[in-house]
Enzyme design. Structure first.
Site, short mmCIF file in Angstrom:
data_model
loop_
_atom_site.label_atom_id
_atom_site.label_comp_id
_atom_site.label_asym_id
_atom_site.label_seq_id
_atom_site.Cartn_x
_atom_site.Cartn_y
_atom_site.Cartn_z
N TYR A 30 -9.30 -49.28 74.18
CA TYR A 30 -10.14 -49.70 75.11
C TYR A 30 -9.27 -51.11 75.72
O TYR A 30 -9.24 -51.08 76.87
CB TYR A 30 -11.44 -50.45 74.46
N GLU A 52 -22.57 -55.13 77.72
CA GLU A 52 -22.47 -56.73 77.42
C GLU A 52 -23.73 -57.02 76.84
O GLU A 52 -23.65 -57.73 75.81
CB GLU A 52 -21.95 -57.39 78.48
N TRP A 60 -18.07 -56.15 69.51
CA TRP A 60 -17.82 -55.13 70.68
C TRP A 60 -17.50 -53.84 70.11
O TRP A 60 -17.84 -52.77 70.87
CB TRP A 60 -16.77 -55.83 71.55
#
Length: 199
Positions: A30, A52, A60
């Site tokens: 990522y 988010e 995350w």
């Protein structure tokens, strides 16, 4: 997630990355290919706003691991399709998703707010980029990376006024980082300046 006073780590491929992206393969991929690259289109920005929001209170990595399932549940984060959804109650039984009622409902609410934003003569991507600051941080360590900014606070306030949820100043700062509006790649990391937005 990140170690205090931690700078870039040179990984086994010779590239320097922040501690959060140094070892886990999913996070590394990522970081190497997506994080900090400009996202300007409406659908792309809508997806990032929602993701988010899902991260609030979570790592995350958890969000990334469930991203494909979330895309499947929410029509690829197409705002018009999602805006037409009714209840998200049926999604609470799907273990492949982040099963938080408020966050699932926020995706539909945010889709409707995204569609409504067009009446102002703009779209969500343009709107978020309208809060781009004049300068970007140049952090040497993870401790140097801010968690919010005057711009993220204004962005959060303006989105909330327009009906968006899970868009607090810290979350919006993370959005600005991930979509290239600001560049908080650590100085010395191989991706610093990769977006082309900041010299």
């Amino acid at each position: 997630m990140a170690l205090k006073d931690s700078g870039p780590i040179v990984c086994d491929d010779g590239r320097a990355r922040p501690p959060w992206a140094a070892s886990d393969p999913l996070l590394r991929a990522y970081y190497d290919t997506e994080w900090g690259m400009p996202v300007r289109d409406e659908r792309g920005m809508f997806e990032r706003v929602c993701l988010e929001g899902f991260q609030v209170g979570l790592s995350w990595r958890v969000v990334l691991a469930k991203r494909d399932a979330l895309r499947g549940a929410f029509y690829g984060f197409d705002p018009d399709s999602v805006a037409g959804m009714g209840s998200t109650e049926h999604l609470l039984g799907d273990a492949s998703l982040i099963r938080n009622r408020a966050k699932l409902n926020a995706v539909v609410k945010n889709a409707r707010a995204t569609v409504a934003l067009r009446a102002e003569g703009t779209h969500l991507g343009e709107f978020v980029w309208g809060f781009k600051p004049d300068t970007t941080p140049a952090p040497l360590t993870m401790e140097d990376v801010p968690t919010s900014s005057p711009e993220s606070k204004r962005l959060a306030a303006e989105l909330k006024k327009r009906g968006f949820s899970f868009v607090g100043p810290v979350t919006m700062y993370a959005l600005m980082e991930s979509t290239g509006v600001i560049d908080t790649h650590l100085v010395g990391s191989w991706r610093r300046g990769c977006s082309g937005v900041w010299a």
